[in-house]
Design a protein around this motif. Structure first.
Motif, PDB file in Angstrom:
ATOM      1  N   UNK A 147      14.945  19.165 -40.902  1.00  0.00           N
ATOM      2  CA  UNK A 147      15.796  20.294 -41.280  1.00  0.00           C
ATOM      3  C   UNK A 147      17.265  19.895 -41.293  1.00  0.00           C
ATOM      4  N   UNK A 148      17.721  19.218 -40.252  1.00  0.00           N
ATOM      5  CA  UNK A 148      19.123  18.787 -40.198  1.00  0.00           C
ATOM      6  C   UNK A 148      19.440  17.840 -41.352  1.00  0.00           C
ATOM      7  N   UNK A 149      18.527  16.928 -41.635  1.00  0.00           N
ATOM      8  CA  UNK A 149      18.756  16.006 -42.743  1.00  0.00           C
ATOM      9  C   UNK A 149      18.808  16.748 -44.082  1.00  0.00           C
ATOM     10  N   UNK A 150      17.973  17.768 -44.249  1.00  0.00           N
ATOM     11  CA  UNK A 150      17.997  18.570 -45.481  1.00  0.00           C
ATOM     12  C   UNK A 150      19.322  19.321 -45.598  1.00  0.00           C
ATOM     13  N   UNK A 151      19.799  19.874 -44.496  1.00  0.00           N
ATOM     14  CA  UNK A 151      21.080  20.581 -44.497  1.00  0.00           C
ATOM     15  C   UNK A 151      22.195  19.599 -44.872  1.00  0.00           C
ATOM     16  N   UNK A 152      22.207  18.453 -44.198  1.00  0.00           N
ATOM     17  CA  UNK A 152      23.267  17.468 -44.403  1.00  0.00           C
ATOM     18  C   UNK A 152      23.258  16.906 -45.825  1.00  0.00           C
ATOM     19  N   UNK A 153      22.078  16.661 -46.376  1.00  0.00           N
ATOM     20  CA  UNK A 153      21.973  16.076 -47.720  1.00  0.00           C
ATOM     21  C   UNK A 153      21.925  17.136 -48.815  1.00  0.00           C
ATOM     22  N   UNK A 154      21.988  18.407 -48.404  1.00  0.00           N
ATOM     23  CA  UNK A 154      21.915  19.529 -49.334  1.00  0.00           C
ATOM     24  C   UNK A 154      20.629  19.475 -50.178  1.00  0.00           C
ATOM     25  N   UNK A 155      19.506  19.259 -49.479  1.00  0.00           N
ATOM     26  CA  UNK A 155      18.189  19.202 -50.113  1.00  0.00           C
ATOM     27  C   UNK A 155      17.494  20.553 -49.899  1.00  0.00           C
ATOM     28  N   UNK A 156      16.835  21.060 -50.914  1.00  0.00           N
ATOM     29  CA  UNK A 156      16.062  22.299 -50.762  1.00  0.00           C
ATOM     30  C   UNK A 156      14.978  22.069 -49.714  1.00  0.00           C
ATOM     31  N   UNK A 157      14.675  23.105 -48.952  1.00  0.00           N
ATOM     32  CA  UNK A 157      13.629  22.982 -47.936  1.00  0.00           C
ATOM     33  C   UNK A 157      12.314  22.527 -48.559  1.00  0.00           C
ATOM     34  N   UNK A 158      12.002  23.051 -49.733  1.00  0.00           N
ATOM     35  CA  UNK A 158      10.757  22.685 -50.417  1.00  0.00           C
ATOM     36  C   UNK A 158      10.697  21.186 -50.702  1.00  0.00           C
ATOM     37  N   UNK A 159      11.857  20.582 -50.940  1.00  0.00           N
ATOM     38  CA  UNK A 159      11.921  19.170 -51.298  1.00  0.00           C
ATOM     39  C   UNK A 159      12.108  18.255 -50.080  1.00  0.00           C
ATOM     40  N   UNK A 160      12.387  18.836 -48.934  1.00  0.00           N
ATOM     41  CA  UNK A 160      12.665  18.018 -47.738  1.00  0.00           C
ATOM     42  C   UNK A 160      11.439  17.232 -47.278  1.00  0.00           C
ATOM     43  N   UNK A 161      10.261  17.671 -47.688  1.00  0.00           N
ATOM     44  CA  UNK A 161       9.042  16.967 -47.272  1.00  0.00           C
ATOM     45  C   UNK A 161       8.775  15.727 -48.126  1.00  0.00           C
ATOM     46  N   UNK A 162       9.630  15.492 -49.107  1.00  0.00           N
ATOM     47  CA  UNK A 162       9.569  14.238 -49.869  1.00  0.00           C
ATOM     48  C   UNK A 162      10.285  13.117 -49.115  1.00  0.00           C
ATOM     49  N   UNK A 163      11.080  13.500 -48.124  1.00  0.00           N
ATOM     50  CA  UNK A 163      11.785  12.531 -47.288  1.00  0.00           C
ATOM     51  C   UNK A 163      10.813  12.007 -46.221  1.00  0.00           C
ATOM     52  N   UNK A 164      11.000  10.766 -45.759  1.00  0.00           N
ATOM     53  CA  UNK A 164      10.099  10.240 -44.720  1.00  0.00           C
ATOM     54  C   UNK A 164      10.232  11.007 -43.400  1.00  0.00           C
ATOM     55  N   UNK A 165       9.115  11.182 -42.721  1.00  0.00           N
ATOM     56  CA  UNK A 165       9.120  11.816 -41.405  1.00  0.00           C
ATOM     57  C   UNK A 165       9.652  10.824 -40.378  1.00  0.00           C
ATOM     58  N   UNK A 166      10.613  11.233 -39.551  1.00  0.00           N
ATOM     59  CA  UNK A 166      11.114  10.320 -38.518  1.00  0.00           C
ATOM     60  C   UNK A 166       9.992   9.911 -37.560  1.00  0.00           C
ATOM     61  N   UNK A 167       9.973   8.661 -37.190  1.00  0.00           N
ATOM     62  CA  UNK A 167       8.971   8.132 -36.254  1.00  0.00           C
ATOM     63  C   UNK A 167       9.281   8.606 -34.835  1.00  0.00           C
ATOM     64  N   UNK A 168       8.279   8.560 -33.979  1.00  0.00           N
ATOM     65  CA  UNK A 168       8.509   8.856 -32.553  1.00  0.00           C
ATOM     66  C   UNK A 168       9.511   7.846 -32.008  1.00  0.00           C
TER      67      UNK A 168
END
Length: 176
Positions: A147-168
């Motif tokens: 969510x923070x990365x989507x806010x910072x990059x101005x990415x739609x929430x729907x499109x934020x799941x195209x970004x890689x999931x942060x690892x543990x």
């Protein structure tokens, strides 16, 4: 300003179990993972350190930085409501199929939607961006980091799941 997003380490939860805001134990590998995160953050002085109050994030933060960590409920993972602790494939809730089609806007039974998570995280994000700090650490969860990365990059929430999931245990640095 630089904001360091740190995802909690691995959890002791079987693959396929829904555990958003459920307080779950850390994996047996925690001591090794703790040292790896410490190494990633070695020598960095933070002006403020925030954490989700859920133990899997808060333990990591306090094991590294002690009692100066500020717990903030807005940094908690998505609330999956009635589905918490259940195996995804075994959820029989009649709302589940509709949620799967639009989890961004639809909320879980007695839980929240991704839009609701975004709303609380955005309030936190706007608040910390206004602080007079050089470096801030945030110990949190994959959904909050996304969510923070989507806010910072101005990415739609729907499109934020195209970004890689942060690892543990991953550390993501965001220049603000």
């Amino acid at each position: 300003m630089e904001i360091y997003l740190i995802r909690h380490t691995k959890v002791a939860v079987e693959q396929g179990v829904c555990y958003g805001q459920k307080d779950v134990d850390l994996a047996e590998s925690y001591p090794i993972e703790l040292e790896a995160v410490k190494e990633k953050l070695k020598g960095i002085e933070f002006d403020a350190i925030y954490s989700s109050p859920l133990s899997r994030a808060n333990k990591l933060a306090t094991d590294i930085y002690g009692d100066c960590v500020i717990a903030d409920e807005r940094l908690m993972e998505l609330n999956f409501g009635d589905w918490e602790g259940k195996v995804w494939d075994e959820i029989k809730d009649p709302l589940f199929p509709a949620w799967m089609e639009d989890f961004v806007n639809r909320k879980c039974s007695n839980g929240e939607s991704f839009v609701m998570l975004n709303d609380r995280v955005t309030k936190f994000w706007n608040e910390i961006k206004s602080k007079d700090c050089n470096k801030i650490a945030i110990f949190t969860h994959g959904g909050v980091m996304r969510t923070i990365q989507a806010i910072h990059k101005n990415i739609k929430l729907e499109d934020s799941f195209n970004e890689p999931t942060p690892e543990f245990g991953e550390v993501v640095i965001i220049p603000v």
